[in-house]
Design an enzyme around this catalytic site. Sequence first.
Site, short mmCIF file in Angstrom:
data_model
loop_
_atom_site.label_atom_id
_atom_site.label_comp_id
_atom_site.label_asym_id
_atom_site.label_seq_id
_atom_site.Cartn_x
_atom_site.Cartn_y
_atom_site.Cartn_z
N ASP A 114 0.84 -1.19 0.00
CA ASP A 114 0.00 0.00 0.00
C ASP A 114 0.88 1.25 0.00
O ASP A 114 2.04 1.20 0.41
CB ASP A 114 -0.89 0.03 1.25
CG ASP A 114 -1.86 -1.14 1.29
OD1 ASP A 114 -2.16 -1.69 0.22
OD2 ASP A 114 -2.29 -1.50 2.40
N1 URA Z 1 -1.25 -5.95 3.81
C1 URA Z 1 -1.74 -4.69 3.83
O1 URA Z 1 -2.75 -4.41 4.42
N2 URA Z 1 -1.05 -3.75 3.18
C2 URA Z 1 0.12 -3.98 2.51
O2 URA Z 1 0.71 -3.06 1.96
C3 URA Z 1 0.61 -5.31 2.52
C4 URA Z 1 -0.10 -6.27 3.17
#
Ligand code: URA
Length: 237
Positions: A103
């Site tokens: 993310d």
């Molecule tokens: N899980 C999440 O919620 N975000 C990420 O970036 C990776 C795994």
Amino acid sequence: MRLDKLLANMGYGSRKEVKQLLKQKAVTVDGVVVKDAAMKVDPNAQHVAIFGERVEYIEYIYLMMNKPPGVISATEDDYDKTVIDLLDPFAQHFKPFPVGRLDKDTEGLLLITNDGQLAHNLLSPKKHVPKTYYAKIDGQVTEEDIKAFAAGVELEDGYVTKPGHLVILKSEASSEIELTIQEGKFHQVKRMFEAVGKKVTYLKRLSMGSLILDKSLALGEYREVTNEELELLIGNK
Ligand code: URA
């Protein structure tokens, strides 16, 4: 492969700039000066040099990045900087892409490569490649959560996750944990904690398969994956 393509691919300039090098008699193939840009060479069998220095031909590039927050795990984005924008022009030349997504606000280990086969193998749900995350959680993480994650939790869309291995590092009003999961659903870690009524406030990926984030990399920094690391990673296939 054409000589000018090889040299351009290896970062010795545009095809036009490479032509200038050839004109300057800077390029040799097996010790003989070559001026013909179209000459066909086998970079693995022949010794190509510029100003006497061997040109090593690399097809694939493998980089480990400590992804900073605020940057998108994609090759292009209309609004934000991408992880590819953080690479130097030589690395960008190989047209690499991030293996999977973190993310925008997530930090940590990101493998960036142009090896589609390796990426496919690491991301395939059938391969169950484990990914370990460190997270700070708003709320007290408990033994109950360990059990729930080990059994699989139901996300808000009804999907039941595969077992996850939760380790509590600090269990207070604000907790710290490490979670290992073998899948990569959208926002999975955040949604798993939401499923047990808690909120992830900070998330960092520590490892993917055998590849472990190099602690000496500052946020936004990257380095080549070593041959040893790569062999282990390919062994994960
Ligand atoms: N899980 C999440 O919620 N975000 C990420 O970036 C990776 C795994």
